[in-house]
Design a protein around this motif. Structure first.
Motif, mmCIF file in Angstrom:
data_model
loop_
_atom_site.group_PDB
_atom_site.id
_atom_site.type_symbol
_atom_site.label_atom_id
_atom_site.label_comp_id
_atom_site.label_asym_id
_atom_site.label_seq_id
_atom_site.Cartn_x
_atom_site.Cartn_y
_atom_site.Cartn_z
ATOM 1 N N MET B 1 0.853 -1.207 0.000
ATOM 2 C CA MET B 1 0.000 0.000 0.000
ATOM 3 C C MET B 1 0.882 1.249 0.000
ATOM 4 S SD MET B 1 -3.149 1.324 0.484
ATOM 5 C CE MET B 1 -4.250 0.289 1.449
ATOM 6 N N LEU B 2 0.553 2.180 -0.872
ATOM 7 C CA LEU B 2 1.274 3.459 -0.901
ATOM 8 C C LEU B 2 0.301 4.563 -0.487
ATOM 9 C CD1 LEU B 2 3.701 5.262 -1.539
ATOM 10 C CD2 LEU B 2 3.086 5.135 -3.961
ATOM 11 N N TYR B 3 0.588 5.197 0.636
ATOM 12 C CA TYR B 3 -0.214 6.317 1.116
ATOM 13 C C TYR B 3 0.376 7.631 0.615
ATOM 14 C CZ TYR B 3 -2.415 3.335 4.711
ATOM 15 O OH TYR B 3 -3.122 2.364 5.378
ATOM 16 N N PHE B 4 -0.451 8.476 0.036
ATOM 17 C CA PHE B 4 -0.069 9.861 -0.251
ATOM 18 C C PHE B 4 -0.685 10.716 0.855
ATOM 19 C CE2 PHE B 4 1.572 9.696 -4.633
ATOM 20 C CZ PHE B 4 1.245 8.389 -4.963
ATOM 21 N N ILE B 5 0.155 11.374 1.614
ATOM 22 C CA ILE B 5 -0.360 12.081 2.797
ATOM 23 C C ILE B 5 0.086 13.543 2.775
ATOM 24 C CG2 ILE B 5 -0.411 12.114 5.332
ATOM 25 C CD1 ILE B 5 0.258 9.106 5.248
ATOM 26 N N GLU B 67 12.251 2.505 -6.116
ATOM 27 C CA GLU B 67 12.494 2.092 -4.719
ATOM 28 C C GLU B 67 11.210 2.229 -3.904
ATOM 29 O OE1 GLU B 67 15.902 3.896 -2.606
ATOM 30 O OE2 GLU B 67 14.503 4.203 -0.931
ATOM 31 N N ILE B 68 10.545 3.377 -4.066
ATOM 32 C CA ILE B 68 9.297 3.610 -3.341
ATOM 33 C C ILE B 68 8.245 2.590 -3.769
ATOM 34 C CG2 ILE B 68 7.430 5.280 -2.941
ATOM 35 C CD1 ILE B 68 9.479 7.527 -3.445
ATOM 36 N N LEU B 69 8.157 2.368 -5.083
ATOM 37 C CA LEU B 69 7.108 1.487 -5.613
ATOM 38 C C LEU B 69 7.341 0.030 -5.228
ATOM 39 C CD1 LEU B 69 6.732 3.195 -9.104
ATOM 40 C CD2 LEU B 69 5.127 3.313 -7.185
ATOM 41 N N ILE B 70 8.586 -0.409 -5.330
ATOM 42 C CA ILE B 70 8.870 -1.816 -4.997
ATOM 43 C C ILE B 70 8.553 -2.078 -3.527
ATOM 44 C CG2 ILE B 70 10.758 -3.496 -4.690
ATOM 45 C CD1 ILE B 70 11.959 -2.273 -7.314
ATOM 46 N N ARG B 71 8.934 -1.133 -2.687
ATOM 47 C CA ARG B 71 8.637 -1.304 -1.257
ATOM 48 C C ARG B 71 7.125 -1.302 -1.002
ATOM 49 N NH1 ARG B 71 13.368 2.260 1.842
ATOM 50 N NH2 ARG B 71 14.871 0.561 1.853
ATOM 51 N N SER B 72 6.385 -0.515 -1.806
ATOM 52 C CA SER B 72 4.933 -0.418 -1.609
ATOM 53 C C SER B 72 4.212 -1.702 -2.006
ATOM 54 C CB SER B 72 4.351 0.743 -2.424
ATOM 55 O OG SER B 72 4.987 1.949 -2.092
ATOM 56 N N GLU B 73 4.869 -2.507 -2.829
ATOM 57 C CA GLU B 73 4.242 -3.779 -3.222
ATOM 58 C C GLU B 73 4.181 -4.750 -2.054
ATOM 59 O OE1 GLU B 73 6.603 -4.896 -6.633
ATOM 60 O OE2 GLU B 73 5.215 -3.914 -8.032
ATOM 61 N N GLU B 74 5.148 -4.628 -1.162
ATOM 62 C CA GLU B 74 5.262 -5.593 -0.063
ATOM 63 C C GLU B 74 4.807 -5.013 1.276
ATOM 64 O OE1 GLU B 74 6.598 -8.683 -0.524
ATOM 65 O OE2 GLU B 74 6.928 -8.358 -2.671
ATOM 66 N N THR B 105 -3.376 2.228 -3.378
ATOM 67 C CA THR B 105 -3.034 3.596 -2.973
ATOM 68 C C THR B 105 -4.138 4.143 -2.070
ATOM 69 O OG1 THR B 105 -4.081 4.314 -5.037
ATOM 70 C CG2 THR B 105 -1.683 4.254 -5.019
ATOM 71 N N LYS B 106 -3.741 4.987 -1.147
ATOM 72 C CA LYS B 106 -4.718 5.749 -0.361
ATOM 73 C C LYS B 106 -4.259 7.197 -0.307
ATOM 74 C CE LYS B 106 -7.068 2.477 2.635
ATOM 75 N NZ LYS B 106 -7.411 2.110 4.012
ATOM 76 N N PHE B 107 -5.223 8.111 -0.259
ATOM 77 C CA PHE B 107 -4.928 9.534 -0.364
ATOM 78 C C PHE B 107 -5.489 10.259 0.851
ATOM 79 C CE2 PHE B 107 -5.580 7.602 -4.514
ATOM 80 C CZ PHE B 107 -4.352 7.839 -5.102
ATOM 81 N N ILE B 108 -4.637 10.965 1.541
ATOM 82 C CA ILE B 108 -5.098 11.722 2.707
ATOM 83 C C ILE B 108 -4.736 13.188 2.487
ATOM 84 C CG2 ILE B 108 -4.965 11.942 5.215
ATOM 85 C CD1 ILE B 108 -4.271 8.915 5.288
ATOM 86 N N HIS B 109 -5.756 13.969 2.185
ATOM 87 C CA HIS B 109 -5.555 15.360 1.753
ATOM 88 C C HIS B 109 -5.249 16.283 2.928
ATOM 89 C CE1 HIS B 109 -6.747 14.825 -2.478
ATOM 90 N NE2 HIS B 109 -7.523 13.863 -2.012
#
Lengths: 242, 242
Positions: B1-5, B67-74, B105-109
């Motif tokens: 999971m990749l959070y955009f915060i 790097e960010i994306l590969i880590r977000s897969e796991e 992905t999750k987005f926290i505005h």
């Protein structure tokens, strides 16, 4: 002290840490509940804050603002606004009246639909003027004029859709697309329907304006975007929502 | 999971409650540190989060995003952005790459300068296109073109001023006003200088563009606004900052 505190776009937990600390320190907490709506009810907010919340409708904020101001002279008062704090003129008016009375003010900002729409992938810098489509819009032409000017300059247009949270009544994307087509906007244009932006279960659909008259959206509030000229990166981003 | 915060505009405590919970649940935390800057240092954020923070400069986000994306897969990964999350194109690009790889992905505005400027009292709806004034702007005309179009349609113009947080280098309101006058903007126009908007110690001054070449502002980042046509309520609001 009068705190203006933005609540963000979704539920109780979208308040900032700073905002929550301020709320907890206040004696009176007003929730402006007529320009937008959260997923959390008054009762849920009260449980989250461990404080009583006073619902402030348009009448209270515009005509009986004295109550809020007089209390702010003696005590810490929070004025909570869904989204960011200065989306509506009445909030600016309340700030001005507080400043005139030399009441101390503090401002704690939060997310707004105006920038949260960034998620669809259109550059925020390339939006022109924002406009609102009201209920009972048969004789309303402002949104069309704004759109035409933005389009002429290749800018994106965000249409905010009217809402009456008190009566759980919302102008829908379907209605808005109908309105735009009736007023002469080309039904073949690419348009974007957005429901409950910023929420985990937000709905974003990119299609033609004509299709938006029929697409099914289940959440509120809703808004509609018609892009101006698209950069290739913007085009790629829109593909994600098709 | 990749959070955009989004982190909002000021310090560690401007993160939302939801955002903080997400950060605390993540294994890797990247802080995008090249498009804007918080008052809190990396170390202060780490103390507040009780987590290690990885500084992500332009090179990391644009070229080494893998790097960010590969880590977000796991694992759960947080990508922290000052202000709201989609102020910059590179963030949209990162979202698109995540979606292409089917990474959740999750987005926290959060708050953005684009709506926080509402505090000066100009209606947010009446801003035209936003523009940026870069360093080394001798041969740059885009901000002038944008301003002229906005002015022609009586819309307000927000000029964001360039910044290089890494080297603690900021384009100042003084420099920006100088630039605008040199490029032919009428020096008698009312203009608004804003430093560190949203902060408890923000500086807002309403005066002429000429005076803004000399007014003293002590905080950063800064921006400059030239209003279009003013409603009387907007005029009244501007009086507060004179």
């Amino acid at each position: 002290m009068l705190y203006f505190i933005g609540l963000g776009l979704n539920d109780a937990r979208d308040i900032t840490v700073k905002g929550l600390e301020a709320v907890k320190s206040c004696k009176y907490i007003y929730l402006e509940n007529y320009t937008s709506i959260l997923e959390s009810s008054k009762e849920e907010l009260e449980e989250f804050y461990q404080k009583e919340v006073i619902l402030a409708d348009r009448d209270l904020v515009e005509k009986q603002a004295d109550e809020i101001l007089i209390r702010s002279e003696e005590e810490d008062v929070a004025f909570l606004v869904v989204g960011d704090i200065f989306g509506a003129t009445t909030h600016t008016d309340l700030m001005m009246r507080a400043k005139e009375k030399n009441i101390k003010t503090k401002f704690i900002h939060n997310a707004s639909i105006l920038t949260a729409v960034g998620i669809v992938g259109l550059e925020l810098y390339k939006y022109g003027k924002t406009t609102s489509i009201p209920f009972n819009n048969e004789n309303v032409d402002t949104p069309i004029k704004v759109f035409n000017k933005n389009k002429e300059h290749n800018l994106h247009t965000l249409f905010l859709l009217d809402l009456d949270p008190k009566n759980n009544n919302f102008l829908t994307i379907n209605d808005a697309a109908d309105y735009l087509i009736k007023k002469g906007v080309n039904k073949e244009l690419i348009a974007i329907g957005c429901a409950k932006i910023g929420n985990e279960h937000q709905e974003i659909k990119v299609t033609t304006l004509e299709n938006l008259t029929k697409e099914n959206f289940t959440k509120y509030p809703q808004c509609l975007i018609i892009p101006g000229d698209l950069h290739f990166m913007e085009e790629d981003a829109l593909e994600l929502w098709k």
